[in-house]
Design a protein around this motif. Structure first.
Motif, PDB file in Angstrom:
ATOM      1  N   ALA A 196      46.559  -7.982 -46.415  1.00 36.73           N
ATOM      2  CA  ALA A 196      46.580  -6.466 -47.324  1.00 36.73           C
ATOM      3  C   ALA A 196      46.846  -5.554 -45.983  1.00 36.73           C
ATOM      4  CB  ALA A 196      45.137  -6.154 -47.681  1.00 36.73           C
ATOM      5  N   GLU A 197      46.341  -5.579 -44.724  1.00 37.04           N
ATOM      6  CA  GLU A 197      46.744  -4.774 -43.814  1.00 37.04           C
ATOM      7  C   GLU A 197      48.166  -4.995 -43.413  1.00 37.04           C
ATOM      8  OE1 GLU A 197      45.805  -1.960 -40.797  1.00 37.04           O
ATOM      9  OE2 GLU A 197      44.730  -2.564 -42.441  1.00 37.04           O
ATOM     10  N   GLN A 198      48.798  -5.783 -43.552  1.00 38.59           N
ATOM     11  CA  GLN A 198      50.195  -5.790 -43.192  1.00 38.59           C
ATOM     12  C   GLN A 198      50.953  -5.094 -44.231  1.00 38.59           C
ATOM     13  OE1 GLN A 198      51.909  -7.089 -40.474  1.00 38.59           O
ATOM     14  NE2 GLN A 198      49.862  -7.376 -39.562  1.00 38.59           N
ATOM     15  N   ARG A 238      40.528 -17.988 -45.202  1.00 38.77           N
ATOM     16  CA  ARG A 238      41.239 -17.395 -46.254  1.00 38.77           C
ATOM     17  C   ARG A 238      41.189 -16.076 -46.507  1.00 38.77           C
ATOM     18  NH1 ARG A 238      40.329 -16.411 -51.707  1.00 38.77           N
ATOM     19  NH2 ARG A 238      38.123 -17.384 -51.214  1.00 38.77           N
ATOM     20  N   ASP A 239      39.536 -15.667 -46.329  1.00 41.19           N
ATOM     21  CA  ASP A 239      39.449 -14.248 -46.660  1.00 41.19           C
ATOM     22  C   ASP A 239      40.116 -13.267 -45.380  1.00 41.19           C
ATOM     23  OD1 ASP A 239      37.998 -14.888 -48.770  1.00 41.19           O
ATOM     24  OD2 ASP A 239      36.113 -14.732 -47.792  1.00 41.19           O
ATOM     25  N   ALA A 240      40.004 -13.871 -44.240  1.00 43.24           N
ATOM     26  CA  ALA A 240      40.505 -13.195 -42.831  1.00 43.24           C
ATOM     27  C   ALA A 240      42.223 -12.914 -43.027  1.00 43.24           C
ATOM     28  CB  ALA A 240      40.076 -13.929 -41.694  1.00 43.24           C
ATOM     29  N   LEU A 259      53.286  -2.112 -43.861  1.00 40.55           N
ATOM     30  CA  LEU A 259      54.592  -1.939 -44.432  1.00 40.55           C
ATOM     31  C   LEU A 259      54.903  -1.025 -45.300  1.00 40.55           C
ATOM     32  CD1 LEU A 259      57.246  -3.557 -44.397  1.00 40.55           C
ATOM     33  CD2 LEU A 259      56.313  -4.930 -46.504  1.00 40.55           C
ATOM     34  N   GLU A 260      54.249  -0.479 -46.192  1.00 43.61           N
ATOM     35  CA  GLU A 260      54.320   0.546 -46.899  1.00 43.61           C
ATOM     36  C   GLU A 260      54.391   1.959 -46.015  1.00 43.61           C
ATOM     37  OE1 GLU A 260      55.084   2.271 -50.389  1.00 43.61           O
ATOM     38  OE2 GLU A 260      54.432   0.143 -50.201  1.00 43.61           O
TER      39      GLU A 260
END
Length: 184
Positions: free
Chosen positions: A126-128, A118-120, A132-133
């Motif tokens: 978050a990286e995605q 789940r943490d991974a 995306l930002e």
């Protein structure tokens, strides 16, 4: 025959006898032994007797199984010393606790593995989102560049068009005046 003094044994034996009578009656009728074994199904057709006989035999086998499993531990422990029986039960409780502890350890490992997964996944999400930002920012910059280039291209085309208009007017007006002067 100490086990017959127990009320559970008497109930089991009575159920076994009732099941045997029930099963033999239906089975006897089903295989055509109506003349030798008179049962409760003497007037029923054979199509009904065969399933009833089969059901009676299954019931009999079930009763025997329940009887044996129900009284099996009592037969073994009837001659056993109460202290030994208590030690045996304590041993079984300790084994059950040991198995429960093993299962808890396995569940804990599974839970930790699921939490790590789940943490991974959360860090990947978050990286995605960050990527995306960044992609949105780059897309906005590209749009602004394209809009700016498009506006510059439109201005250049308008200048070219005005230049051709002015050049055309500068050339055609004197030619028109000359034609009007020369042609009476």
């Amino acid at each position: 025959m100490q086990w017959l003094k127990d009320h559970k044994a008497r109930i089991g034996l009575a159920a076994l006898l009732v099941g045997a009578i029930f099963g033999m009656s239906y089975a006897g009728d089903a295989i055509g032994l109506e003349e030798t074994i008179r049962g409760w199904t003497a007037g029923l057709p054979l199509v009904i007797k065969i399933p009833l006989g089969f059901a009676g035999l299954v019931f009999l086998l079930g009763v025997v199984h329940v009887f044996v499993s129900f009284l099996g531990s009592d037969w073994d422990s009837a001659d056993e010393d109460p202290g030994d029986r208590l030690r045996h039960r304590i041993k079984r409780v300790n084994e059950a606790f040991g198995e429960a502890a093993t299962l808890m350890d396995e569940l804990d490992r599974d839970l930790r593995a699921q939490q790590a997964a789940r943490d991974a996944l959360l860090s990947q999400a978050a990286e995605q989102e960050r990527l995306l930002e960044i992609d949105k920012e780059q897309a906005e910059r590209i749009r602004q560049i394209l809009v700016g280039e498009t506006k510059a291209t439109i201005r250049a085309e308008r200048r070219t068009q005005w230049m051709f208009f002015a050049l055309g007017a500068a050339v055609s007006i004197p030619i028109g005046v000359l034609i009007n002067i020369l042609v009476p």
